[in-house]
Enzyme design. Structure first.
Site, PDB file in Angstrom:
ATOM      1  N   GLU A 130     -98.403 -49.202  49.165  1.00 16.16           N
ATOM      2  CA  GLU A 130     -97.216 -48.533  49.690  1.00 16.16           C
ATOM      3  C   GLU A 130     -96.322 -49.593  50.339  1.00 16.16           C
ATOM      4  OE1 GLU A 130     -95.992 -44.862  52.682  1.00 16.16           O
ATOM      5  OE2 GLU A 130     -97.821 -46.000  53.082  1.00 16.16           O
ATOM      6  N   GLY A 179     -98.089 -41.352  60.667  1.00 14.97           N
ATOM      7  CA  GLY A 179     -98.107 -42.812  60.600  1.00 14.97           C
ATOM      8  C   GLY A 179     -98.941 -43.282  59.419  1.00 14.97           C
ATOM      9  N   GLU A 202    -100.368 -36.712  59.166  1.00 15.87           N
ATOM     10  CA  GLU A 202     -99.433 -36.895  58.039  1.00 15.87           C
ATOM     11  C   GLU A 202     -99.328 -38.397  57.847  1.00 15.87           C
ATOM     12  OE1 GLU A 202     -96.564 -37.983  56.008  1.00 15.87           O
ATOM     13  OE2 GLU A 202     -95.177 -37.126  57.464  1.00 15.87           O
ATOM     14  N   CYS A 233     -92.202 -41.742  53.999  1.00 12.04           N
ATOM     15  CA  CYS A 233     -93.543 -41.579  53.430  1.00 12.04           C
ATOM     16  C   CYS A 233     -93.492 -40.958  52.042  1.00 12.04           C
ATOM     17  CB  CYS A 233     -94.403 -40.736  54.366  1.00 12.04           C
ATOM     18  SG  CYS A 233     -93.704 -39.130  54.785  1.00 12.04           S
ATOM     19  N   LYS A 283     -95.484 -39.130  72.449  1.00 11.72           N
ATOM     20  CA  LYS A 283     -95.465 -40.595  72.506  1.00 11.72           C
ATOM     21  C   LYS A 283     -94.648 -41.112  71.325  1.00 11.72           C
ATOM     22  CE  LYS A 283     -98.038 -44.790  71.658  1.00 11.72           C
ATOM     23  NZ  LYS A 283     -97.006 -45.207  70.667  1.00 11.72           N
ATOM     24  N   THR A 318    -104.204 -46.201  60.564  1.00 16.04           N
ATOM     25  CA  THR A 318    -104.177 -45.741  61.949  1.00 16.04           C
ATOM     26  C   THR A 318    -104.647 -44.292  62.043  1.00 16.04           C
ATOM     27  OG1 THR A 318    -102.330 -47.231  62.406  1.00 16.04           O
ATOM     28  CG2 THR A 318    -102.753 -45.499  64.006  1.00 16.04           C
ATOM     29  N   GLY A 319    -104.322 -43.484  61.036  1.00 13.92           N
ATOM     30  CA  GLY A 319    -104.771 -42.098  61.019  1.00 13.92           C
ATOM     31  C   GLY A 319    -106.282 -41.982  61.045  1.00 13.92           C
ATOM     32  N   THR A 338    -102.116 -44.556  57.050  1.00 13.94           N
ATOM     33  CA  THR A 338    -103.450 -44.034  56.796  1.00 13.94           C
ATOM     34  C   THR A 338    -104.496 -44.785  57.618  1.00 13.94           C
ATOM     35  OG1 THR A 338    -102.888 -43.254  54.586  1.00 13.94           O
ATOM     36  CG2 THR A 338    -105.206 -43.730  55.005  1.00 13.94           C
TER      37      THR A 338
END
Length: 475
Positions: free
Chosen positions: A376, A223, A245, A279, A172, A227-228, A225
């Protein structure tokens, strides 16, 4: 050459598939719609999972050398179409064309090199009475969720080890940058058996459906953090494997023995390459007080020579922010930096013009707890901070919730090494930045992620460990 106003199609079970519901794709340099892509429904995702599940038994039973040969053919086909893919990449992502070619060529290299890796069986014990052997088995169906900042290369970080180890894959791409990935899906149709590699496009719902799907055995996500964490929560319902990651707030520590003129160019690009949408980009730069003023002057002088513009212009060195949402976040950060009275020594002024362009913005020694230091940015905003005590600066570096990467710069390599060992990140570079390889493991500490990509450890992430114990005595 593709007609960019035509509908791009997904690849499901080796066939091209589209939908009536389409999503627009915007060129970030012009803010114009350049194409439309399918917005996959949950039913189409189910079709893709079903196809991948059906393809898994024969694909996983294939000899690994045969799978590697198909991956090598896939790499060659991508390289053969590199010009078309690179131009398409620049249109949707915004990165200057030179960097687009680097990404396409990087995808070729990663596929080629990762296909050479092997997970050999390990004999743990072999005595007169006992034989113990450990080997690795594929997981099943892998969902690969890919970000917009490196949409092609980071997909190959997932596709190559997943397929090589015998899994089938559903990719995706980000809805911001789906075009090149969909085109690569077209290329894959003539190489892999049906259902082995599926590429589907859609919005946030599609990502959630993948992570929640009971027949998806692993999710590899790159992506943010935030969303992770959602991916991990969704995956918990079926205890599916995850590789995450995530974000970073990487710091560079510049030691007092550095000659600013010799390193300023490298450090500039460590911070601003790909419009700082990396990143592992340097997002905090700590410079010793003895060289701080000279270093800052040299950094600003170099920044003045760098051209920002449309990536299709061959003279452009830095392109736009990729999407409007991120563009507005970076502008908000710059405004906050000004509001607290921090000194902006270069950039910081947003022009009223088409495109998501933000100038290289350098901030002189802001407070260590300011947003520009703590957050970030993921855009071309760099705080440069003055330090005098190495122990205190290491403490500041490690105070971040992130732990992805970092760098140390200095002539005293023994000192640099000792500092690197104390930095709480997955990777530390000394006198260089961003050197990555298919053969070097990469992963984050703290809230920068879980698991490893690349290297043999990265390949293991797509397998289960299985141990067989044999009692040699006759019963």
């Amino acid at each position: 050459m593709l007609n960019l106003k035509s509908e791009f199609q997904m690849t499901i079970n080796g066939e091209s598939v589209t939908t009536e519901d389409l999503l627009p794709v915007i060129n970030p340099a012009t803010e114009e719609v350049i194409a439309y892509v399918p917005n996959a429904s949950e039913a189409l995702l189910n079709d893709a999972v079903k196809a991948a599940r059906a393809a898994f038994p024969s694909w996983s039973a294939m000899e690994i050398d045969e799978r590697a040969e198909l991956l090598t053919r896939f790499a060659g086909a991508i390289y053969a179409n590199r010009e078309e893919l690179a131009n398409l990449f620049t249109l949707e992502m915004g990165r200057p064309l030179k960097g687009a070619f680097e990404e396409i060529d990087g995808a070729y290299y990663w596929l080629t090199e990762l296909s050479k890796q092997r997970l050999n069986r390990e004999v743990i014990e072999d005595t007169e009475e006992h034989f113990v052997e450990r080997y690795y088995t594929p997981l099943g169906v892998v969902g690969a969720i890919v970000p917009w900042n490196f949409p092609v290369l980071l997909s190959m970080w997932k596709i190559a080890p997943a397929l090589l180890s015998g899994n089938t894959v559903i990719v995706k791409p980000s809805p911001y940058t789906p075009l090149t990935s969909l085109r690569i899906g077209d290329i894959a149709q003539s190489i892999f058996p049906k259902g082995v590699l599926n590429v589907i496009s859609g919005g946030d719902d599609l990502g959630r459906w993948i992570t929640e799907h009971p027949d998806v055995n692993k999710v590899s996500f790159t992506g943010s953090t935030s969303t992770g964490k959602k991916v991990m929560q969704s995956a918990a319902s079926s205890l599916k494997r995850v590789t995450l990651e995530l974000g970073g707030n990487d710091a560079a520590i510049v030691l007092p023995d550095v000659e600013p003129k010799k390193v300023v160019k490298q450090l500039f690009w460590a911070a601003f390459k790909n419009t700082s949408q990396i990143c592992i980009a340097t997002k905090r730069m700590y410079v010793h007080k003895d060289i701080y003023d000279e270093f800052l002057t040299e950094l600003v002088n170099y920044a003045k020579t760098v051209k920002i513009g449309d990536g299709s212009d061959p003279t452009t060195e830095i392109g736009p922010i990729q999407n409007k949402m991120q563009y507005e976040k970076v502008i908000n950060l710059i405004e906050d930096t000004k509001h607290i009275g921090a000194k902006v020594v270069h950039g910081g002024v947003i022009k009223e013009e088409p495109g998501y362009f933000i100038p290289v913005t350098i901030v002189d020694n802001p407070p260590v707890d300011s947003r520009v230091v703590v957050e970030e940015a993921f855009g071309p905003v760099l705080p440069v901070l003055k330090y005098s005590d190495i122990n205190k600066v290491i403490e500041q570096v490690n105070s971040s919730e992130y732990g992805l990467g970092g760098s140390v710069w200095g002539k005293d390599l023994e000192l640099a090494q000792s500092i690197a060992e104390r930095i709480e990140t997955g990777t530390v570079w000394i006198n260089e930045f961003g050197v990555l390889s298919p053969h070097i493991p990469f992963g984050g500490h703290k809230q920068s992620g879980l698991g490893i990509e690349n290297g043999i450890d990265g390949l293991k992430e797509y397998t289960n460990s299985k141990t067989i114990l044999v009692n040699k005595k006759i019963i």
